[in-house]
Design an enzyme around this catalytic site. Structure first.
Site, PDB file in Angstrom:
ATOM      1  N   TYR A 135      90.099   8.664  54.053  1.00 57.79           N
ATOM      2  CA  TYR A 135      89.291   7.943  55.038  1.00 57.79           C
ATOM      3  C   TYR A 135      87.894   7.789  54.467  1.00 57.79           C
ATOM      4  CZ  TYR A 135      87.637   7.005  59.864  1.00 57.79           C
ATOM      5  OH  TYR A 135      87.119   6.454  61.018  1.00 57.79           O
ATOM      6  N   GLN A 137      84.558   6.513  54.755  1.00 61.08           N
ATOM      7  CA  GLN A 137      83.515   5.959  55.628  1.00 61.08           C
ATOM      8  C   GLN A 137      82.128   6.385  55.164  1.00 61.08           C
ATOM      9  OE1 GLN A 137      83.981   5.650  60.039  1.00 61.08           O
ATOM     10  NE2 GLN A 137      82.302   7.133  60.098  1.00 61.08           N
ATOM     11  N   SER A 144      75.953   9.733  59.697  1.00 61.46           N
ATOM     12  CA  SER A 144      76.021   9.567  61.153  1.00 61.46           C
ATOM     13  C   SER A 144      75.802   8.114  61.579  1.00 61.46           C
ATOM     14  CB  SER A 144      74.971  10.456  61.834  1.00 61.46           C
ATOM     15  OG  SER A 144      75.253  11.824  61.593  1.00 61.46           O
ATOM     16  N   GLY A 177      87.427  13.611  51.840  1.00 61.37           N
ATOM     17  CA  GLY A 177      88.365  14.582  51.294  1.00 61.37           C
ATOM     18  C   GLY A 177      89.619  13.891  50.780  1.00 61.37           C
ATOM     19  N   ARG A 310      86.223  51.572  61.776  1.00 65.41           N
ATOM     20  CA  ARG A 310      84.987  52.094  61.194  1.00 65.41           C
ATOM     21  C   ARG A 310      84.329  53.117  62.111  1.00 65.41           C
ATOM     22  NH1 ARG A 310      82.771  52.152  56.051  1.00 65.41           N
ATOM     23  NH2 ARG A 310      80.490  51.971  56.090  1.00 65.41           N
ATOM     24  N   GLN A 330      77.096  46.995  69.472  1.00 64.19           N
ATOM     25  CA  GLN A 330      78.230  46.296  68.852  1.00 64.19           C
ATOM     26  C   GLN A 330      78.971  45.469  69.902  1.00 64.19           C
ATOM     27  OE1 GLN A 330      78.530  46.513  65.622  1.00 64.19           O
ATOM     28  NE2 GLN A 330      80.619  46.105  64.955  1.00 64.19           N
ATOM     29  N   ARG A 333      77.272  42.211  70.911  1.00 67.52           N
ATOM     30  CA  ARG A 333      77.351  41.129  69.916  1.00 67.52           C
ATOM     31  C   ARG A 333      78.779  40.626  69.749  1.00 67.52           C
ATOM     32  NH1 ARG A 333      75.005  44.127  64.890  1.00 67.52           N
ATOM     33  NH2 ARG A 333      75.242  42.094  63.838  1.00 67.52           N
ATOM     34  N   GLU A 424      82.580  14.369  61.255  1.00 67.64           N
ATOM     35  CA  GLU A 424      82.961  13.713  62.515  1.00 67.64           C
ATOM     36  C   GLU A 424      81.816  13.709  63.528  1.00 67.64           C
ATOM     37  OE1 GLU A 424      85.696  11.811  62.935  1.00 67.64           O
ATOM     38  OE2 GLU A 424      85.727  12.305  60.813  1.00 67.64           O
ATOM     39  N   ASP A 426      77.318  14.564  63.249  1.00 62.69           N
ATOM     40  CA  ASP A 426      76.348  15.659  63.183  1.00 62.69           C
ATOM     41  C   ASP A 426      76.126  16.206  64.591  1.00 62.69           C
ATOM     42  OD1 ASP A 426      73.858  17.001  61.735  1.00 62.69           O
ATOM     43  OD2 ASP A 426      73.167  16.187  63.653  1.00 62.69           O
TER      44      ASP A 426
END
Length: 664
Positions: A135, A137, A144, A177, A310, A330, A333, A424, A426
């Protein structure tokens, strides 16, 4: 020890039916059985091994990818896999390859933009992979801004051909790609010029390489753009550069479903509305949202399992140290990322439904829901990919120093995933498109046109501008209605504030440029509302299995309250909540972390990922991390000999010089 499950005690804590959660995650029993069967088929096939992938030089890595793609095609034929099964097989091979663009972009472009006659000619060749497409483009100078593309397709009525040409360096196609070394054909986007007039960007089927010896055809310059971020990562893909020197193609290789050029050179619009072209874009972007949940869940699975294995600090009287997962820092997050993986999964399911609905409406010439679908897919693509890229990197940090090793799987996962924030669309540009949709919606509120779908809350704008949260205690934040109204009021008020500020500008485009940062924040607020609302809708469905719904409610609470805490300035600034209510939300969030903790390992087990797919020593199902890390270290090419190459040339003379200096 081999065969020992070091996470067995964690798995015994689960307060829900893990098998039923696997089905909820997959979407249905059929989807679960399909993914389970295909992922294990790939994992158990030595032909798809990932061994040493991150240590391969680029040429060897690329050749190995070609081998895997060819082997995959062989297996697809041998096993007589359906298109759905073949797509799943390529996903679980888990290696970016030219086939991704052939099946994911080239074929959909032919189906979406080609006439019936063109599809009859080209699709059978593409389906059998007798031609391989990409593709083309994006250009070196434009991504964009598609309308700014420079490649030209000038019609020559004397020969009934288009002349494809790259007039400038920046008009070179850049990034597609599969283009660099593999594709034989491309759907090339170029400015259509006929009879001296520019009719804007259209798609053209252009052959790039000989089907005999694979050499570029006359006038075609094509190659790979070079190494990209990461070790193996996306470097298995031949992203390419392409330029044309007056390359001629037959007139019928213009994709003509929406518009055509006659033999005489006249530009003609077909009876099929141009809006149909948006169907392909909606499809691709909803697929990207589904992929975001996969990537986020992989990272979270690795980080969660390793956090339970851990241990650091906290030992008393010679006892065991504390599991890292038990530290609140932990959990604060990690657990919102786990909740995000589920949230993105469910909003991805809804987007699939939306795409089907829009496609059916478009076929019946009903374009009423297209603006909303465009805004949803653009905004959610932006929201989920940004959050996922950040989430993968956070998971790497959550794994401490070992997360920096390629064998953790996280650096490679990040390097493969992060381009999703750009391709596809930004992510910032996409949110500005959502903002335009929001501003248009607000401008139409007084016209009697009723907002529908994800924007229907704007129909209650007067209430949402005045209401205040009635939360009095932390548990009140568990009520879906309390959470939903908070997100609706925040989004509505931020959008209205932007609209009021825009109205102060005589020139609307100047206003958009000046207020762009505020508009992006309003768009993000709207998109977060969509995710929260679709999560709540999911909880209203019949969800079988012991304790499954309860766990999903905990995850939903964590996702929404973490966002409320993270963006507390918005909620306070718009006046919907007080600082006390914000504090109560945080209290409830901590309580939800405690409820989630016993189920954390089983919640990531529900993703049902094989060790092959995760490709992470830290995320191994059995938790046998340290012996495997040690074992993997000795497989590095540097450890093939005790004496490093280059020692005698560079290190030995240095050492001898130091010895002589020491004697003096």
């Amino acid at each position: 020890m081999e065969g020992v499950d070091y996470l067995a005690d964690e798995r015994k804590k689960a307060g829900f039916d893990v098998d039923e959660m696997k089905i909820v995650w997959a979407g249905s029993r059929h989807d679960f059985e399909l993914t389970d069967r295909i992922s294990k088929l790939v994992a158990n096939d030595p032909g798809f091994s990932k061994e040493g992938r991150t240590m391969l030089p680029r040429k060897e890595l690329f050749k190995n990818t070609l081998r895997k793609a060819a082997y995959a095609w062989k297996r697809i034929i041998e096993l007589r896999l359906s298109q759905e099964e073949a797509t799943m097989l390529r996903r679980y091979i888990d290696e970016p390859a030219f086939t991704d663009l052939h099946w994911g972009m080239f074929i959909p472009a032919l189906k979406g933009q080609g006439t019936d006659k063109q599809q009859e000619k080209w699709l059978p060749l593409a389906y059998k992979m007798q031609i391989i497409g990409c593709y083309a483009q994006t250009e070196l100078g434009h991504g964009s801004n598609v309308q700014g593309l420079e490649t030209t397709a000038t019609f020559d009525p004397q020969t009934d051909e288009f002349v494809i040409h790259s007039p400038t360096l920046t008009s070179s196609k850049w990034w597609p790609g599969g283009l660099g070394k593999v594709s034989t054909h491309a759907v090339v986007y170029a400015r259509l010029i006929t009879d001296g007039k520019d009719y804007g960007v259209n798609g053209f089927i252009v052959q790039l390489r000989s089907l005999e010896d694979h050499k570029p055809l006359p006038g075609v310059t094509v190659g790979d753009i070079g190494m990209k971020f990461g070790n193996g990562a996306y470097n298995s893909m031949d992203n390419g550069v392409l330029s044309f020197d007056h390359v001629r193609i037959p007139r019928d290789q213009m994709l003509m479903r929406v518009s055509q050029v006659t033999k005489e050179g006249k530009y003609v619009q077909s009876d099929i509305p141009r809006q149909l072209l948006y169907g392909t874009m909606v499809y691709v972007r909803q697929s990207i949202v589904s992929d975001a949940s996969l990537a986020m869940s992989r990272a979270v699975c690795i980080a969660t399992r390793y956090s339970a294995v851990r241990r650091q600090f906290g030992s008393q009287n010679g006892g065991q140290e504390t599991q890292v997962i038990d530290y609140k820092t932990q959990q604060n997050r990690l657990f919102p990322l786990l909740a995000s993986a589920y949230a993105f999964r469910f909003v991805g399911e809804w987007l699939k439904w939306l795409y089907t609905d829009v496609t059916q409406r478009l076929a019946a010439n009903d374009f009423s829901t297209l603006p909303e679908a465009h805004a949803c897919t653009a905004g959610l693509k932006s929201l989920t990919t940004s959050a996922t890229a950040d989430g993968i990197e956070e998971c790497r940090k959550l794994c401490g120093g070992h997360g920096y090793l390629c064998s953790s799987g996280l650096p490679e996962l990040f390097a493969v995933y992060v381009p999703a924030c750009t391709y596809e669309g930004d992510n910032v540009v996409l949110q500005l498109q959502v903002a335009r949709f929001l501003m248009k919606t607000i401008s139409q509120l007084g016209t009697g046109k009723k907002p529908v779908g994800t924007i229907s809350y704007m129909g209650r704008i007067e209430h949402l501008m005045q209401c205040r949260s009635d939360v009095k205690q932390a548990e009140d934040w568990l009520k879906p209605s309390a959470v939903l109204e908070a997100f609706e009021a925040r989004s509505a008020r931020m959008s209205v504030a932007c609209a009021k500020n825009l109205s102060k500008f005589e020139n609307q485009e100047e206003g958009f440029a000046e207020l762009a940062a505020d508009l992006v924040e309003a768009a993000v607020a709207h998109c977060q509302l969509i995710v929260v609302s679709k999560y709540i809708e999911k909880l209203q469905q019949n969800i079988p299995g012991k304790g499954v719904k309860q766990q999903l409610e905990v995850l939903c609470g964590i996702y929404s309250l973490f966002l409320l805490h993270k963006h507390q300035g918005d909620f306070l600034g718009t006046g919907y909540i007080t600082s006390k209510q914000g504090s109560l939300a945080n209290d409830q969030l901590r309580a939800l972390y405690s409820q989630l903790r016993p189920n954390a390992i089983s919640l990531v087990d529900a993703f049902n990922y094989t060790d092959h797919y995760l490709d992470s020593i830290l995320g191994r199902y059995d938790g046998n991390v340290y012996p495997k890390l040690y074992e993997a270290a000795w497989k590095d090419p540097l450890n093939k000999s005790d004496i490093a190459d280059g020692f005698h040339e560079y290190i030995r003379p240095l050492l001898k010089q130091q010895l002589r200096t020491a004697k003096l």
